[in-house]
Design a protein around this motif. Sequence first.
Motif: not given
Length: 160
Positions: A38-42, A48-52, A55-59, A61-69
């Motif tokens: 929850a805190e070390d999102v970056a 988690f190798t599927a995650v490329t 980053r945490s957003t909105g302090g 309250s949100g996240r932006q995630i990119r996966l392989r592919g």
Amino acid sequence: MARQLRPVGLDFVETAPLRLVFAREMTSPPESVYRALAEDVADWPRWFTAVTAARSTGGGSGRQIRLRGGTRFEETVIAAEPCEVYTYRVDVTNAPGVRALVEEWRLTPDGSGTRVQWTWAADGTAAFRFAMGLGRAGLGRAFRDAVTRLDRRLNSTHAP
């Protein structure tokens, strides 16, 4: 092309048409596991190798995630109870066929370690549900490998 998904709440974890549930024991304590989730999102791509990218957003309250592919997610955190549960809903994605998606990480103390349960709850087209049913083993392997890597990482950072 990014699409807005149906907004769902916490109850979706139990009521989704497609629920994939995986669990694994870790030697790391719940506090460390929760902090990594929850805190070390970056840092997610480090374990988690599927995650490329993450980053945490909105302090927080949100996240932006990119996966392989190239799959991308914009998410809203819908439950964050330290050392217990971390749940987020996907609001926008470029993944085809999905209509709603929630992921829940539930932490339970297990001696000096943690039992981690990951629930992947989704709704989508018939083709999406069929494909995800076929992909269950791959998601399970990705979860198992990620939790194993995270446990090693947490133990190496806390070693004397």
